[in-house]
Design a protein around this motif. Structure first.
Motif, PDB file in Angstrom:
ATOM      1  N   SER A  55       0.733  -1.205  -0.104  1.00 45.41           N
ATOM      2  CA  SER A  55       0.089   0.029   0.123  1.00 45.41           C
ATOM      3  C   SER A  55       0.810   1.202   0.008  1.00 45.41           C
ATOM      4  O   SER A  55       0.268   2.481  -0.001  1.00 45.41           O
ATOM      5  N   LEU A  56       2.121   1.032  -0.038  1.00 46.68           N
ATOM      6  CA  LEU A  56       2.933   2.322   0.267  1.00 46.68           C
ATOM      7  C   LEU A  56       3.409   2.798  -1.240  1.00 46.68           C
ATOM      8  O   LEU A  56       3.898   2.032  -2.099  1.00 46.68           O
ATOM      9  N   SER A  57       3.364   4.220  -1.564  1.00 50.30           N
ATOM     10  CA  SER A  57       3.691   4.701  -2.718  1.00 50.30           C
ATOM     11  C   SER A  57       5.257   4.501  -2.972  1.00 50.30           C
ATOM     12  O   SER A  57       5.806   4.668  -1.665  1.00 50.30           O
ATOM     13  N   GLU A  58       5.748   4.546  -4.057  1.00 48.29           N
ATOM     14  CA  GLU A  58       7.149   4.482  -4.202  1.00 48.29           C
ATOM     15  C   GLU A  58       7.913   5.885  -3.554  1.00 48.29           C
ATOM     16  O   GLU A  58       8.932   5.623  -2.968  1.00 48.29           O
ATOM     17  N   GLY A  59       7.160   6.914  -3.462  1.00 50.95           N
ATOM     18  CA  GLY A  59       7.865   8.175  -2.955  1.00 50.95           C
ATOM     19  C   GLY A  59       7.917   8.096  -1.411  1.00 50.95           C
ATOM     20  O   GLY A  59       8.393   8.678  -0.928  1.00 50.95           O
ATOM     21  N   LEU A  60       6.862   7.250  -0.855  1.00 51.49           N
ATOM     22  CA  LEU A  60       6.826   7.288   0.365  1.00 51.49           C
ATOM     23  C   LEU A  60       7.448   6.079   1.323  1.00 51.49           C
ATOM     24  O   LEU A  60       7.735   6.155   2.484  1.00 51.49           O
ATOM     25  N   PHE A  61       8.036   5.132   0.387  1.00 53.18           N
ATOM     26  CA  PHE A  61       8.391   3.757   0.876  1.00 53.18           C
ATOM     27  C   PHE A  61       9.560   4.093   1.838  1.00 53.18           C
ATOM     28  O   PHE A  61       9.894   3.857   2.795  1.00 53.18           O
ATOM     29  N   SER A 117      12.495  -0.528  -8.270  1.00 53.32           N
ATOM     30  CA  SER A 117      13.536   0.278  -7.947  1.00 53.32           C
ATOM     31  C   SER A 117      13.428   0.371  -6.378  1.00 53.32           C
ATOM     32  O   SER A 117      14.679   0.785  -6.032  1.00 53.32           O
ATOM     33  N   ILE A 118      12.668  -0.047  -5.635  1.00 54.76           N
ATOM     34  CA  ILE A 118      12.740  -0.249  -4.030  1.00 54.76           C
ATOM     35  C   ILE A 118      13.263  -1.243  -3.564  1.00 54.76           C
ATOM     36  O   ILE A 118      13.880  -1.450  -2.661  1.00 54.76           O
ATOM     37  N   GLN A 119      13.242  -2.474  -4.238  1.00 56.97           N
ATOM     38  CA  GLN A 119      13.864  -3.679  -4.184  1.00 56.97           C
ATOM     39  C   GLN A 119      15.349  -3.753  -3.651  1.00 56.97           C
ATOM     40  O   GLN A 119      15.610  -4.263  -2.952  1.00 56.97           O
ATOM     41  N   ALA A 150      11.402 -15.392 -12.219  1.00 57.31           N
ATOM     42  CA  ALA A 150      11.697 -15.819 -13.945  1.00 57.31           C
ATOM     43  C   ALA A 150      11.491 -14.891 -14.635  1.00 57.31           C
ATOM     44  O   ALA A 150      11.979 -14.790 -15.836  1.00 57.31           O
ATOM     45  N   GLU A 151      10.254 -14.165 -14.425  1.00 61.85           N
ATOM     46  CA  GLU A 151       9.882 -12.964 -15.321  1.00 61.85           C
ATOM     47  C   GLU A 151      10.775 -11.691 -15.251  1.00 61.85           C
ATOM     48  O   GLU A 151      10.538 -10.974 -16.116  1.00 61.85           O
ATOM     49  N   GLY A 152      11.538 -11.610 -14.177  1.00 60.83           N
ATOM     50  CA  GLY A 152      12.449 -10.337 -13.963  1.00 60.83           C
ATOM     51  C   GLY A 152      11.653  -9.238 -13.216  1.00 60.83           C
ATOM     52  O   GLY A 152      12.257  -8.169 -13.299  1.00 60.83           O
ATOM     53  N   SER A 153      10.514  -9.546 -12.701  1.00 58.88           N
ATOM     54  CA  SER A 153       9.824  -8.267 -11.952  1.00 58.88           C
ATOM     55  C   SER A 153       9.949  -8.521 -10.527  1.00 58.88           C
ATOM     56  O   SER A 153       9.770  -7.573  -9.791  1.00 58.88           O
ATOM     57  N   PHE A 154      10.888  -9.500 -10.167  1.00 59.74           N
ATOM     58  CA  PHE A 154      11.253  -9.435  -8.643  1.00 59.74           C
ATOM     59  C   PHE A 154      12.709  -9.760  -8.619  1.00 59.74           C
ATOM     60  O   PHE A 154      13.200 -10.927  -9.402  1.00 59.74           O
ATOM     61  N   ARG A 155      13.612  -9.211  -7.846  1.00 56.01           N
ATOM     62  CA  ARG A 155      15.052  -9.436  -7.898  1.00 56.01           C
ATOM     63  C   ARG A 155      15.487 -11.026  -7.257  1.00 56.01           C
ATOM     64  O   ARG A 155      14.749 -11.247  -6.105  1.00 56.01           O
TER      65      ARG A 155
END
Length: 210
Positions: free
Chosen positions: A69-75, A117-119, A159-164
């Motif tokens: 629920s956290l936005s990238e800007g607030l994380f 970007s946050i990962q 495997a899809e590249g959407s999670f490190r």
């Protein structure tokens, strides 16, 4: 009362639940990072709290965060804290969730929903066991038990590249899959009775107020 009620909702005498609770008892004694997998409504936060309750950190704080629920800007500010003047609305120093959970347990729900970007920033804090508040340069050591949860297939996302991949392996030191209710139908009658008893107890309390 709510926590106790929630825990009873995920208890049962079926084989899947007996196996689950036996696993919880074993992993709670360790300090390893945990990944809880399961559909919505299977009780992932309840199990996270039970692991904390049985751990050596049980007398310390449990901090739960829905990171999805956290936005990238607030994380970063929410999780790592910030110092006064770090940005326009930073009127005072603020402790983040990692720092607040120091010596206790930090539960991050919906971990699969954080942007890539946050990962990387999250991975750095988990690896180094220290953080830097937004707008600061000083490192702050942290000592936490990390439990994360998701209802999405993280291995497939890797495997899809959407999670490190490196973050996945940091989180997936120990994994528990929570069974849905359809796989433990014998637990339904006692759950129904539990809800009936709870409702009657609440109605009784309300009638005593008049």
């Amino acid at each position: 009362e709510d926590l106790d009620r929630g825990f009873r909702m995920v208890q049962g005498t079926s084989e899947p639940m007996i196996n689950l609770m036996n696993t919880v008892a074993r992993v709670a004694a360790t300090d390893a990072s945990m990944l809880l997998l399961g559909e919505n409504g299977t009780g992932k936060e309840v199990i996270a709290r039970e692991i904390h309750r049985r751990s050596r950190r049980s007398e310390q704080i449990f901090v739960g965060v829905d990171v999805g629920s956290l936005s990238e800007g607030l994380f970063e500010s929410e999780m790592f804290g910030h110092v006064k003047g770090a940005f326009t609305d930073a009127r005072e120093d603020r402790v983040g969730r990692f720092e607040a959970a120091d010596e206790g347990t930090l539960f991050l729900d919906e971990i699969a929903n954080i942007p890539t970007s946050i990962q990387a920033k999250l991975l750095q804090v988990i690896q180094n066991r220290e953080l830097i508040r937004v707008g600061d340069q000083q490192s702050i050591p942290i000592d936490i038990r990390l439990i994360t949860a998701t209802n999405r297939p993280l291995s497939q996302m890797v495997a899809e590249g959407s999670f490190r991949e490196d973050l996945f392996y940091r989180l997936n030191v120990m994994a528990i899959t929570l069974p849905p209710l359809r796989d433990r139908e014998e637990d339904i009658p006692p759950l129904v009775q539990h809800f009936i008893d709870f409702k009657q107890k609440r109605m009784s309390k309300q009638s005593d107020c008049f």
